[in-house]
Design a protein around this motif. Sequence first.
Motif, short mmCIF file in Angstrom:
data_model
loop_
_atom_site.label_atom_id
_atom_site.label_comp_id
_atom_site.label_asym_id
_atom_site.label_seq_id
_atom_site.Cartn_x
_atom_site.Cartn_y
_atom_site.Cartn_z
N LEU A 1 23.17 -21.78 46.86
CA LEU A 1 24.11 -21.05 46.02
C LEU A 1 25.41 -21.82 45.81
O LEU A 1 26.35 -21.30 45.20
N ASP A 2 25.47 -23.04 46.34
CA ASP A 2 26.65 -23.89 46.22
C ASP A 2 27.89 -23.22 46.81
O ASP A 2 28.98 -23.22 46.22
N ASP A 3 27.66 -22.67 48.03
CA ASP A 3 28.77 -22.04 48.78
C ASP A 3 29.02 -22.90 50.02
O ASP A 3 28.50 -22.62 51.10
N PRO A 4 29.82 -23.97 49.88
CA PRO A 4 29.95 -24.94 50.96
C PRO A 4 30.54 -24.35 52.24
O PRO A 4 30.09 -24.68 53.34
N GLU A 5 31.51 -23.49 52.10
CA GLU A 5 32.18 -22.99 53.30
C GLU A 5 31.22 -22.20 54.19
O GLU A 5 31.12 -22.44 55.40
N ASN A 6 30.48 -21.24 53.59
CA ASN A 6 29.55 -20.44 54.39
C ASN A 6 28.36 -21.26 54.88
O ASN A 6 27.86 -21.05 55.99
N ALA A 7 27.87 -22.21 54.06
CA ALA A 7 26.76 -23.05 54.50
C ALA A 7 27.15 -23.85 55.73
O ALA A 7 26.43 -23.89 56.74
N ILE A 8 28.32 -24.51 55.65
CA ILE A 8 28.77 -25.32 56.79
C ILE A 8 29.02 -24.45 58.01
O ILE A 8 28.67 -24.82 59.15
N ASN A 9 29.59 -23.25 57.82
CA ASN A 9 29.85 -22.36 58.96
C ASN A 9 28.55 -21.98 59.66
O ASN A 9 28.48 -21.97 60.89
N ASP A 10 27.50 -21.63 58.88
CA ASP A 10 26.23 -21.24 59.50
C ASP A 10 25.58 -22.42 60.22
O ASP A 10 25.10 -22.29 61.35
N PHE A 11 25.55 -23.59 59.57
CA PHE A 11 24.95 -24.76 60.22
C PHE A 11 25.73 -25.16 61.47
O PHE A 11 25.15 -25.50 62.50
N ARG A 12 27.08 -25.09 61.38
CA ARG A 12 27.91 -25.48 62.52
C ARG A 12 27.71 -24.54 63.69
O ARG A 12 27.61 -24.96 64.84
N ARG A 13 27.60 -23.23 63.40
CA ARG A 13 27.39 -22.25 64.48
C ARG A 13 26.03 -22.45 65.14
O ARG A 13 25.87 -22.33 66.34
N ALA A 14 25.01 -22.75 64.31
CA ALA A 14 23.67 -23.00 64.86
C ALA A 14 23.67 -24.23 65.76
O ALA A 14 23.07 -24.22 66.84
N VAL A 15 24.38 -25.28 65.33
CA VAL A 15 24.47 -26.50 66.15
C VAL A 15 25.24 -26.23 67.44
O VAL A 15 24.88 -26.72 68.52
N TYR A 16 26.30 -25.43 67.35
CA TYR A 16 27.08 -25.09 68.55
C TYR A 16 26.22 -24.33 69.56
O TYR A 16 26.31 -24.55 70.77
N THR A 17 25.32 -23.43 69.04
CA THR A 17 24.45 -22.65 69.92
C THR A 17 23.34 -23.50 70.52
O THR A 17 22.99 -23.36 71.70
N GLN A 18 22.79 -24.41 69.73
CA GLN A 18 21.70 -25.28 70.20
C GLN A 18 22.04 -26.73 69.85
O GLN A 18 21.49 -27.31 68.91
N PRO A 19 22.98 -27.32 70.60
CA PRO A 19 23.45 -28.67 70.27
C PRO A 19 22.37 -29.74 70.37
O PRO A 19 22.51 -30.82 69.83
N GLU A 20 21.28 -29.44 71.09
CA GLU A 20 20.23 -30.44 71.27
C GLU A 20 19.20 -30.41 70.15
O GLU A 20 18.30 -31.25 70.12
N ASP A 21 19.30 -29.45 69.23
CA ASP A 21 18.31 -29.32 68.16
C ASP A 21 18.62 -30.34 67.06
O ASP A 21 19.62 -30.22 66.34
#
Length: 971
Positions: free
Chosen positions: A598-618
Motif C-alpha cells: 500500500l506504499d505506507d513506509p512508516e507502518n511497514a517499517i514499524n511492523d518489520f522492526r517490531r517483528a525483528v525485535y521480537t525474533q532477532p535471530e529470524d
Amino acid sequence: MISANYKIRIFALVIGLFLLGGNIFSQEQAQSYSTLAQSHMKAGRYGEAIALWNKYVTFKPRDVFGYNQRALCYEKRSQFEYAIVDMKKAIKLAREKGDKKEIDAVWADFSRMRETFDKILEKKIEGHKREIAIDPEDPFNYLEIGKSYANMEKFPKAEDWYDQYLARDPNASPDEILRYTNVLSMNKHYGKAEGKLKEYTEKYPKDHRLWNKLGYISNWLSKYKQAEEAFLKALSFKPYFKLAEEGLDVARREGYIINYVDTDTRKQKQKEYPVDKYYRLVKQNPRDYESRFNLVDELVKVDRLEEAYQQLLILQKTHSDDNRFIKKWDYVTGIRNKKYETRVANAQKILEKDPYNENATLILAQNYELMEDYESSLGLLDVFFEENPDNRNVPLMYMYARLLGWYKDFEVAIGYMDKVLEARPDNLDYQLYRAQLSVWNTQDFGIARKYLENVYAAKPKNVSVLLTYSSLEMHEANFEEAEKYLQLAKEIAPENQDVIYHESTLEFRKLRYEEERIGRVLEEGRKLAIDEHYDEALPYYEQYLAEAEPNDLITKEYGVINFRAKYYEKALQVYNELLAKQFDPDVAVERGQVYYALDDPENAINDFRRAVYTQPEDINKRIFLADAYTKYEMYSEAEKQLDTLEYNMSPDSTQLEMIKKRRNWIPARGLNAILYKFPSHIRLGPVAAFYTDDLDFQMIKFGSMLEMGVTDFMAVGVSLFRTSLKNSSSTRAFTTFKGNVFFTLTKNISAGAGYGVINSTGIDSQTEIDGFIRLTKDKLYEIRGSYIKSDAGINLYSPSLVNVRRNATIWRADGFYQHKAGIKVSGYFQYITAEYVGAPDETNWGDNEGNQLQLRIGRKFIDYIEAGYEYYFSNFKYDSEYYYSPQGFESHSLWGEAEVDKTVDYEIYVGGKLGYVPASDFLIREAYIRGEYKVLKYLIINGRLGYGSTYRDDSSYNSFSGEISASWMIY
C-alpha cells in the motif's frame, strides 16, 4: 555494490565452510537450527521443527534440550513412540549432568507422555480385542496388541500376544521376529528366543539381523561356539557390521553366563459347584470370574467340553496369565482336540475311498474349524470346489463362504452366497450373512438393504441384524438412521462388546465425516490458491472459517490469499484482528507486507522492526526490514541489516543469494562504485552417481567441485570425490582430490585441465590427470576432445578390478552437428590404453589397448520425438580377463528420445534404443529417463536414470545406472 573487502570475506567464508567446517560454525549453526525450530513450534509447524531438531542433535548429541524439544514436537504430532525414545535419552543425559532441576523438568515431560501414550495404547488394545471377537483368526490384531504391550513395556503380556500372533502367521517377517525376540529377551526367555531365531534363520537365511540376534542370544546362553558361527554368518552377508563384530569378540573370549530359574507354580482347582448354579451366577454377573472357573470344572465333569471351551475363551481375555486358567485350558483343549482329531481321522478315511464325499468333506471342514485350523478347513473346501465347480451342496457352500469372509476374500464369498440363496432363497440366516458381506465389502448396498429388510421384519431384536443395519446406514452417511438401529441394539444388549465397539466406531465416523466435509472445502480453496486463482479460492476459505472451529492458522492463510488477490484492505482487517488478540511476529511481517504494497513506509517499517525485535535471530524478517529500508531510500539502515545478516548470523545458501541480490539493489556510493569486481563468480557442482550390473559389480560415487572465477576468461577450482567399488567379495573406496583450471578462450571455445591424487587405504597414492577442449556454437554444432589418466577400476567398471590397481588412459572425441534440414549427426570415438595385468601367455602380449566408436544419425519426426539409426563398434588388442575388452564387437540399433514435459523451470525426457548384434544373433536394449530442474535462477539440477541390456562374454549383460548433479552459482 559489495566492497572488495566484503567479497574477500565471502570467499573466505565459503571456502572455509566447504573444506574445513569447524566447531565455531557448528555452534552457530546449532543455535540457528534451535531458533528456527522454536519458531516453527510456536506456529504449530511441528514437522518442520522436527527436521531442524534432527540437525540440532547432530551438532549437539549430548545436549538434553535438543532431545527434549524434539520429543515435545513428536508429542504434538501424536508420535509417542518416538517421543518416549527421545525422553529416555534426555533423562539419561540429564542424570549424567547431575542438574536436579533439569532432571525434574525432563521427568515431568516424560511422565506426561508415558501416561498419555499408555492410555492411547490401552484403547488401541481394546479396539483390536473387539476385532478379534469378530474375526478371531486375523493375525494382524494379535500382532498389534503384542506391539502395544511392548510399547507399554508390559513384556510378559506382549510375549503372550506375540505367541498367539505367530501361531496364526507362520510367515512373519524378520522385523516382527526381531521385535518378538527383543520382548523375549526382556522377559529373560532366552531359550525360547533361541529356538525361534533358529527357525527363522532357516526361513530367511540371508538376513544378517536375525543371525546377529541369534549370536547375542547364544552369548547369553553361554553357547559361545554357536554364537561365533552366527556372528560370522551375519558378517558374511554384511561385512564390517559393527554389532556383529562386537558380539563376535565377546563370543571368542567367553562372555558372561546368565542363569535363569523358572519359579512358576501351579494352583489347585477350587471347590466345584453344579452347572446350573454357575450358569445362573455368571449370567447375573459376567465379571464373576470365580464362578466362571467353577462352571468350567462342572462342565468338564459332565463331558460338555465345547461349552467349557467357550467359557475358557471368555476367561482368556482377562486370565491368560493365570496358572489355573492355563491348566484348565491345556486339559480341555487336549481332550477336545482328541475328540475332533478322531472325527477328522474318520472323515479322512472316508475321503481316502471317496475323495468327494460331501458329508465327510463337511464333517472334516467343520472339525478343522472347531480345532481352529482354519487354513486346513479353507484349503479342503478350496480343493473340493476347484474339483467340483458345479457342486451345489448348500451347507458346504455356506461354510465355504463363511471361511472366505473371515479371510476377507469377499468377492468369492459373495459369489457362493448368491448360489446358496438361489437354492434357499427364504433362509434368513443366509440372507443376513449375504448382507453382512456386502457391508464389509462396501458394495452392493442395495442388495444388502433388501435382505436386511427381510431379516429385520422377522427378527427385529436380533443384535447382529441391528448392528449390520447400522453399519450399512453409517457407510452411506445416514447417521441418524445408523444411530436409531444402534440404540435398539443397546437396549437389548448394553454390555455386548460388538455393541460397545460399534458405538465408538459410529461416533468416530460421524466426526470424521464432518471433518472430511469441512476439510474438502478447505482443500478445494487451497487447490485454487496453488493454481493462483485467488479470487475463486476466497469463498471456500470463508465457508470453512464460518463452519469450522476457530483456527488462527487458517485465518492467517485467509489473510495471505486476500493479499495475493490484492484485496489489501481486507487482508489488513484480518491481520489487525489477529494481532489484536495476541502479537505474533509472523503475522506482523505479513501485515508489514500489506503496508509495503500500500506504499505506507512508516507502518511497514514499524511492523518489520517490531517483528525483528521480537525474533532477532529470524533471517527472513531482517530481509523484509532491509527491503523496506531500501524502498524508502534509507540505505544505511538497509546495509546495517544486511551486514548483521551476513556476518553475525548463519544464513543458508538460498538466504545468502537473497542478501547478495539485495545488496545489488542498493545504489553504489563512494569508493564502492569504482572497486574492481573480484571474484567474478563462485560455483559449486555436487555430483552423485551409481552403476550396478548382474556381475555383482557396484560403483557409487559422490563429491563436489568448487570453482572460482579469477578473471572473465579464467577460473580455478578444486574437486573432491569419493568412489566406492564393490564386487561379491570385497569393497574398496577411493578419494580423489584435484586442482582444476578453466579457460574461456573465445565466445565459442573453452578448455580446462586438472591434476590431483587418488588415495585408498592400504595402497600407494596414484595420480589423476585430465583435460578438455570444446568448440561449440549455439545448438548448431559441438566438438569436444578430452583426456583422462586415472585408476582403471574407476573407469572400466569391472568386478575384477576392485582390488587390482592399474592405470587406464582414455582419449575421447565427441560431438554433434545439426543440419538446417533437421538431420542430426552425433557420435564419439575413444581410444583406451590399460596397463598389462596378469602373466603373459599366447593371447595376452602386454599392455592392452582398444577403441570404441559410436555414430548416430537421426532427426525430429514431430515436435517432441527424435529418432534414428546407431552404429557401434569396439575392438581391443586382446580380450583381458580383468575387464570387458571385446574384439571386433559391433551392433546396429534404432534409437529414440521423447520430450515428456517442458516448462520454463524444468524439462523431462525418456529415451532408449533397440539393437541387434549380428555375431551373436542377440537383441540389445536400453532405456533411460533424464531431466533438468531449475530450482532457482542460479541453481540447476540434472538427473539421469538408465537401464541397459547387451551381450558380452557369451551371455547377456544387464546394468542399471543413475546420476544426479547440480550447478549452483553461489556468487
